[in-house]
Design a protein around this motif. Structure first.
Motif, PDB file in Angstrom:
ATOM      1  N   ASP A 114      18.348  47.198  44.553  1.00  0.00           N
ATOM      2  CA  ASP A 114      18.100  46.189  45.716  1.00  0.00           C
ATOM      3  C   ASP A 114      16.911  45.570  45.691  1.00  0.00           C
ATOM      4  N   ASP A 115      15.875  46.146  45.062  1.00  0.00           N
ATOM      5  CA  ASP A 115      14.440  45.793  44.680  1.00  0.00           C
ATOM      6  C   ASP A 115      13.801  45.286  46.274  1.00  0.00           C
ATOM      7  N   GLY A 116      13.981  46.133  46.983  1.00  0.00           N
ATOM      8  CA  GLY A 116      13.532  45.850  48.244  1.00  0.00           C
ATOM      9  C   GLY A 116      14.471  44.925  49.324  1.00  0.00           C
ATOM     10  N   GLU A 117      15.406  44.450  48.812  1.00  0.00           N
ATOM     11  CA  GLU A 117      16.380  43.695  49.729  1.00  0.00           C
ATOM     12  C   GLU A 117      17.591  44.487  50.035  1.00  0.00           C
ATOM     13  N   ALA A 118      17.468  45.639  50.893  1.00  0.00           N
ATOM     14  CA  ALA A 118      18.207  46.564  51.239  1.00  0.00           C
ATOM     15  C   ALA A 118      19.697  46.193  51.383  1.00  0.00           C
ATOM     16  N   GLY A 119      20.512  46.640  50.804  1.00  0.00           N
ATOM     17  CA  GLY A 119      22.238  46.519  50.814  1.00  0.00           C
ATOM     18  C   GLY A 119      22.581  45.186  50.081  1.00  0.00           C
ATOM     19  N   ALA A 120      21.444  44.466  49.497  1.00  0.00           N
ATOM     20  CA  ALA A 120      21.878  43.306  48.273  1.00  0.00           C
ATOM     21  C   ALA A 120      22.514  43.826  47.075  1.00  0.00           C
ATOM     22  N   GLY A 121      22.235  44.781  46.584  1.00  0.00           N
ATOM     23  CA  GLY A 121      22.848  45.161  45.373  1.00  0.00           C
ATOM     24  C   GLY A 121      24.313  45.616  45.472  1.00  0.00           C
ATOM     25  N   MET A 122      24.444  46.199  46.859  1.00  0.00           N
ATOM     26  CA  MET A 122      25.895  46.445  46.999  1.00  0.00           C
ATOM     27  C   MET A 122      26.907  45.362  47.019  1.00  0.00           C
ATOM     28  N   VAL A 123      26.377  44.290  47.596  1.00  0.00           N
ATOM     29  CA  VAL A 123      27.134  43.007  47.893  1.00  0.00           C
ATOM     30  C   VAL A 123      27.426  42.368  46.472  1.00  0.00           C
ATOM     31  N   ILE A 124      26.219  42.398  45.634  1.00  0.00           N
ATOM     32  CA  ILE A 124      26.718  42.055  43.984  1.00  0.00           C
ATOM     33  C   ILE A 124      27.716  42.928  43.616  1.00  0.00           C
ATOM     34  N   LEU A 125      27.523  44.084  43.761  1.00  0.00           N
ATOM     35  CA  LEU A 125      28.652  45.124  42.819  1.00  0.00           C
ATOM     36  C   LEU A 125      29.872  44.859  43.417  1.00  0.00           C
ATOM     37  N   ARG A 126      30.153  44.836  44.941  1.00  0.00           N
ATOM     38  CA  ARG A 126      31.397  44.679  45.160  1.00  0.00           C
ATOM     39  C   ARG A 126      31.981  43.300  44.821  1.00  0.00           C
ATOM     40  N   MET A 127      31.420  42.365  44.537  1.00  0.00           N
ATOM     41  CA  MET A 127      31.915  41.054  44.007  1.00  0.00           C
ATOM     42  C   MET A 127      32.090  41.181  42.366  1.00  0.00           C
ATOM     43  N   LEU A 128      31.325  42.061  41.842  1.00  0.00           N
ATOM     44  CA  LEU A 128      31.757  42.389  40.498  1.00  0.00           C
ATOM     45  C   LEU A 128      33.114  43.118  40.383  1.00  0.00           C
ATOM     46  N   GLU A 129      33.252  43.955  41.373  1.00  0.00           N
ATOM     47  CA  GLU A 129      34.663  45.049  41.402  1.00  0.00           C
ATOM     48  C   GLU A 129      35.755  43.955  41.503  1.00  0.00           C
ATOM     49  N   ARG A 130      35.276  43.228  42.630  1.00  0.00           N
ATOM     50  CA  ARG A 130      36.612  42.158  42.832  1.00  0.00           C
ATOM     51  C   ARG A 130      36.981  41.381  41.701  1.00  0.00           C
ATOM     52  N   GLU A 131      36.234  40.891  40.905  1.00  0.00           N
ATOM     53  CA  GLU A 131      36.264  40.122  39.908  1.00  0.00           C
ATOM     54  C   GLU A 131      36.618  40.955  38.640  1.00  0.00           C
ATOM     55  N   GLU A 132      36.500  42.251  38.528  1.00  0.00           N
ATOM     56  CA  GLU A 132      36.678  43.179  37.441  1.00  0.00           C
ATOM     57  C   GLU A 132      35.978  42.624  36.293  1.00  0.00           C
ATOM     58  N   LEU A 133      34.766  42.392  36.552  1.00  0.00           N
ATOM     59  CA  LEU A 133      33.726  41.819  35.580  1.00  0.00           C
ATOM     60  C   LEU A 133      33.045  43.117  35.193  1.00  0.00           C
ATOM     61  N   TYR A 134      33.015  43.574  33.967  1.00  0.00           N
ATOM     62  CA  TYR A 134      32.385  44.713  33.586  1.00  0.00           C
ATOM     63  C   TYR A 134      31.508  44.385  32.483  1.00  0.00           C
ATOM     64  N   ASP A 135      30.261  45.128  32.402  1.00  0.00           N
ATOM     65  CA  ASP A 135      29.277  44.917  31.199  1.00  0.00           C
ATOM     66  C   ASP A 135      28.849  43.793  31.219  1.00  0.00           C
ATOM     67  N   HIS A 136      28.481  43.256  32.530  1.00  0.00           N
ATOM     68  CA  HIS A 136      27.930  42.035  32.757  1.00  0.00           C
ATOM     69  C   HIS A 136      26.993  42.014  34.133  1.00  0.00           C
ATOM     70  N   ILE A 137      25.568  41.877  33.906  1.00  0.00           N
ATOM     71  CA  ILE A 137      24.714  41.996  34.959  1.00  0.00           C
ATOM     72  C   ILE A 137      24.620  40.393  35.776  1.00  0.00           C
ATOM     73  N   ILE A 138      24.501  40.786  37.157  1.00  0.00           N
ATOM     74  CA  ILE A 138      24.052  39.645  37.749  1.00  0.00           C
ATOM     75  C   ILE A 138      23.025  39.775  38.860  1.00  0.00           C
ATOM     76  N   VAL A 139      21.969  38.964  38.448  1.00  0.00           N
ATOM     77  CA  VAL A 139      20.488  39.091  39.200  1.00  0.00           C
ATOM     78  C   VAL A 139      20.407  38.045  40.528  1.00  0.00           C
ATOM     79  N   VAL A 140      20.278  38.438  41.591  1.00  0.00           N
ATOM     80  CA  VAL A 140      19.908  37.410  42.537  1.00  0.00           C
ATOM     81  C   VAL A 140      18.550  37.482  42.883  1.00  0.00           C
TER      82      VAL A 140
END
Length: 118
Positions: free
Chosen positions: A61-87
């Protein structure tokens, strides 16, 4: 490394999104470190990221509480493995409340569309 800058602006806060192939938490940390070699990103308020691997999901989360989980859920929905997304967010002085999660979602959506477009 794919970087999309100045994608969202709200009450002074500015957002960018970046990502690329990544297979482990160690690689993710190297990716973020590489991103932060750009002074602009090193000075950002938050570089929130997530990565979906075959072993386990990883997020920071890097201090943005809960934001990492938002990104993770979207990666799961897309089934996008082995690809990092940084906001990345540069805080603009005014709190965004729940809108910050909407902006994280929008940033990931913009990234995924750009990725699909090639």
């Amino acid at each position: 490394m794919r970087i999309l800058e100045n994608i969202i602006s709200d009450r002074g806060s500015k957002y960018a999104v970046s990502g690329g192939p990544c297979a482990s938490e160690e690689e993710a940390k190297v990716f973020v470190k590489e991103l932060c070699r750009k002074k602009k990103y090193a000075k950002a308020t938050h570089n929130t990221w997530a990565l979906l691997t075959a072993e386990a999901p990883v997020k920071n989360d890097d201090g943005e509480a809960g934001a990492g989980m938002v990104i993770l859920r979207m990666l799961e929905r897309e089934e996008l493995y082995d690809h990092i997304i940084v906001v990345t967010r540069w805080f603009g002085g005014k709190h965004l409340g729940g809108d910050r999660f909407r902006h994280v979602q929008e940033a990931v959506r913009i990234y995924l569309e750009d990725l699909r477009a090639g």
